[in-house]
Scaffold this motif. Structure first.
Motif, PDB file in Angstrom:
ATOM      1  N   ARG A  23      -8.875 -31.904   9.369  1.00  0.00           N
ATOM      2  CA  ARG A  23      -8.451 -30.465   9.729  1.00  0.00           C
ATOM      3  C   ARG A  23      -9.315 -29.704   8.539  1.00  0.00           C
ATOM      4  NH1 ARG A  23      -7.541 -29.097   4.290  1.00  0.00           N
ATOM      5  NH2 ARG A  23      -5.228 -29.718   3.375  1.00  0.00           N
ATOM      6  N   ALA A  25      -9.660 -26.113   6.786  1.00  0.00           N
ATOM      7  CA  ALA A  25      -8.516 -24.972   6.396  1.00  0.00           C
ATOM      8  C   ALA A  25      -8.668 -23.774   5.932  1.00  0.00           C
ATOM      9  CB  ALA A  25      -6.792 -26.051   5.726  1.00  0.00           C
ATOM     10  N   GLU A  59      -5.975 -20.038   7.114  1.00  0.00           N
ATOM     11  CA  GLU A  59      -5.369 -20.314   5.450  1.00  0.00           C
ATOM     12  C   GLU A  59      -4.986 -18.439   5.285  1.00  0.00           C
ATOM     13  OE1 GLU A  59      -5.645 -23.708   3.105  1.00  0.00           O
ATOM     14  OE2 GLU A  59      -3.668 -24.786   4.248  1.00  0.00           O
TER      15      GLU A  59
HETATM   16  N1  GLU Z   1      -7.568 -22.666   2.199  1.00  0.00           N
HETATM   17  C1  GLU Z   1      -7.845 -23.259   1.137  1.00  0.00           C
HETATM   18  C2  GLU Z   1      -9.060 -22.672   1.110  1.00  0.00           C
HETATM   19  O1  GLU Z   1      -9.893 -21.785   2.092  1.00  0.00           O
HETATM   20  C3  GLU Z   1      -8.911 -25.033   1.404  1.00  0.00           C
HETATM   21  C4  GLU Z   1      -7.275 -25.721   1.264  1.00  0.00           C
HETATM   22  C5  GLU Z   1      -7.286 -26.979   1.634  1.00  0.00           C
HETATM   23  O2  GLU Z   1      -8.220 -27.349   2.135  1.00  0.00           O
HETATM   24  O3  GLU Z   1      -6.149 -27.895   1.497  1.00  0.00           O
HETATM   25  O4  GLU Z   1     -10.059 -23.093  -0.586  1.00  0.00           O
END
Ligand code: GLU
Length: 290
Positions: A23, A25, A59
């Motif tokens: 994924r 994220a 996220e």
């Molecule tokens: N949402 C997090 C970020 O943008 C990444 C989280 C992950 O890859 O575990 O830094």
């Protein structure tokens, strides 16, 4: 990165995985830069090279900093790079009830406690030990007695923290696997009693990420080296919640020409800036240590 030609036996003794589910994220708090492109490409290649699935998860629990316009820009940047994703895009802002249920389980197990400290209280705590991300929480609210807790809960919305010592006493020693660094004994004490639910948004990155990686069946987490240490606490949360542990691929961070790590504020390094300057996706990809 090529698809690994070995198969690591997974921590929880699940069957050997050959089709990787990965994924990307991102948090929609700014424009993507080449560091994000690197993460997304590695994850996409791992999935596509094994006939697996590549997922996109937004996220966006931090509603004060996330903007829908950045989500639109993230999708446009991925499409420009030629990266497609499978299935619907998950948005963490729509999953608060699931995170609340996970938090309730941890509270019930006696491994989470409410914390009323402000940032200033923590910074001011004398001799607070330091971890890789700054001061480690000194545990002030862990020691509140039941009556004090009840009194404060009646008037104040708390954050919730993981009681790492109590959690480890329950789980025993744990380990996790990084593709480059090998087996790691989990050392969640390094980051201390992390926040698992923020006062303002009711959950926190560490809790949401482990719940969602499991719910989406992610087999391989590909992300920057800056999250290596965070994996120790995430491994502990997985063990507490009975969730499987993915394999981890923490990649080196992309640096700018001054040797500094890229940040969302480095406007010149965003993919949008590269595109506007007439550079092609192939040039972005060629600039990465793939
Ligand atoms: N949402 C997090 C970020 O943008 C990444 C989280 C992950 O890859 O575990 O830094």
């Amino acid at each position: 990165m090529t698809v690994p030609d070995f198969v690591v036996d997974n921590v929880d003794k699940s069957p050997v995985i050959t089709r990787f589910i990965t994924r990307f994220a991102p948090s929609p708090t700014g424009l993507l830069h080449r560091g994000h492109a690197f993460s997304a490409l590695l994850a996409w290649r791992l999935a596509r090279g094994s006939g697996g699935r590549f997922l996109l998860r937004i996220e966006d629990i931090d509603t004060t900093r996330c903007r829908p316009a950045f989500e639109t820009a993230i999708k446009a940047d991925l499409a420009w790079l030629g990266l497609d994703w499978d299935g619907p895009v998950w948005r963490q802002s729509q999953r608060s009830a699931i995170y609340a249920a996970a938090l309730a389980r941890l509270v019930e197990m006696g491994v989470a406690y409410p914390c009323f400290c402000t940032r200033a209280d923590i910074a001011a705590a004398a001799g607070a030990p330091h971890g890789p991300d700054g001061p480690v929480y000194p545990g002030t609210c862990r020691g509140l007695d039941a009556a004090a807790r009840v009194a404060r809960l009646a008037t104040q919305q708390p954050a919730w923290r993981l009681d790492v010592a109590a959690a480890l006493a329950r789980t025993g020693p744990l380990r996790w696997h990084d593709h480059d660094a090998g087996w790691q004994p989990a050392d969640p004490q390094m980051l201390g009693d992390i926040v698992i639910a923020r006062r303002d948004v009711g959950t926190a990155y560490a809790l949401a990420v482990v719940v969602d990686d499991a719910a989406q069946g992610v087999t391989d987490v590909v992300r920057g080296r800056d999250l290596f240490e965070a994996t120790h606490s995430q491994r502990l949360l997985q063990a507490l919640l009975g969730l499987p542990t993915p394999r981890y691929h923490h990649h080196p961070l992309i640096l700018d020409s001054d040797g500094r790590r890229l940040a969302k504020r480095s406007a010149a390094e965003t993919l949008a800036a590269w595109r506007e300057a007439g550079r092609s996706p192939a040039e972005v990809i060629a600039s990465l240590p793939l």
